[in-house]
Design a protein around this motif. Structure first.
Motif, mmCIF file in Angstrom:
data_model
loop_
_atom_site.group_PDB
_atom_site.id
_atom_site.type_symbol
_atom_site.label_atom_id
_atom_site.label_comp_id
_atom_site.label_asym_id
_atom_site.label_seq_id
_atom_site.Cartn_x
_atom_site.Cartn_y
_atom_site.Cartn_z
ATOM 1 N N UNK A 41 0.833 -1.196 0.000
ATOM 2 C CA UNK A 41 0.000 0.000 0.000
ATOM 3 C C UNK A 41 0.871 1.251 0.000
ATOM 4 N N UNK A 42 0.483 2.224 -0.798
ATOM 5 C CA UNK A 42 1.186 3.492 -0.806
ATOM 6 C C UNK A 42 0.755 4.311 0.408
ATOM 7 N N UNK A 43 1.485 5.370 0.676
ATOM 8 C CA UNK A 43 1.128 6.252 1.784
ATOM 9 C C UNK A 43 -0.271 6.847 1.564
ATOM 10 N N UNK A 44 -0.570 7.206 0.344
ATOM 11 C CA UNK A 44 -1.891 7.765 0.014
ATOM 12 C C UNK A 44 -2.994 6.729 0.235
ATOM 13 N N UNK A 45 -2.744 5.496 -0.158
ATOM 14 C CA UNK A 45 -3.734 4.434 0.050
ATOM 15 C C UNK A 45 -3.968 4.189 1.539
ATOM 16 N N UNK A 46 -2.936 4.264 2.330
ATOM 17 C CA UNK A 46 -3.094 4.082 3.776
ATOM 18 C C UNK A 46 -3.940 5.215 4.356
#
Length: 65
Positions: A41-46
């Protein structure tokens, strides 16, 4: 590694998670939330997943760092 977990027994299928994080969540054939992907997961997805956690009326979603 961050993990996102869904308690499918608790899920009531309201769809709030898919409304705020459609990149991560989708509804299955039983109208229960499921993950589109399980890792990396990317930071944005988190951040989006955290919004879904906050919106879930039955607290069926958890993020584990």
């Amino acid at each position: 590694m961050t993990k996102i977990l869904i308690d499918r027994e608790a899920c009531i299928g309201c769809g709030s998670c898919t409304a705020v994080a459609q990149e991560i969540f989708e509804m299955d054939e039983n109208f229960k939330a499921k993950l589109k992907k399980k890792e990396d997961f990317t930071e944005e997805e988190i951040k989006l997943a955290q919004e879904a956690v906050d919106m879930c009326p039955v607290k069926a979603i958890k993020i584990i760092e």
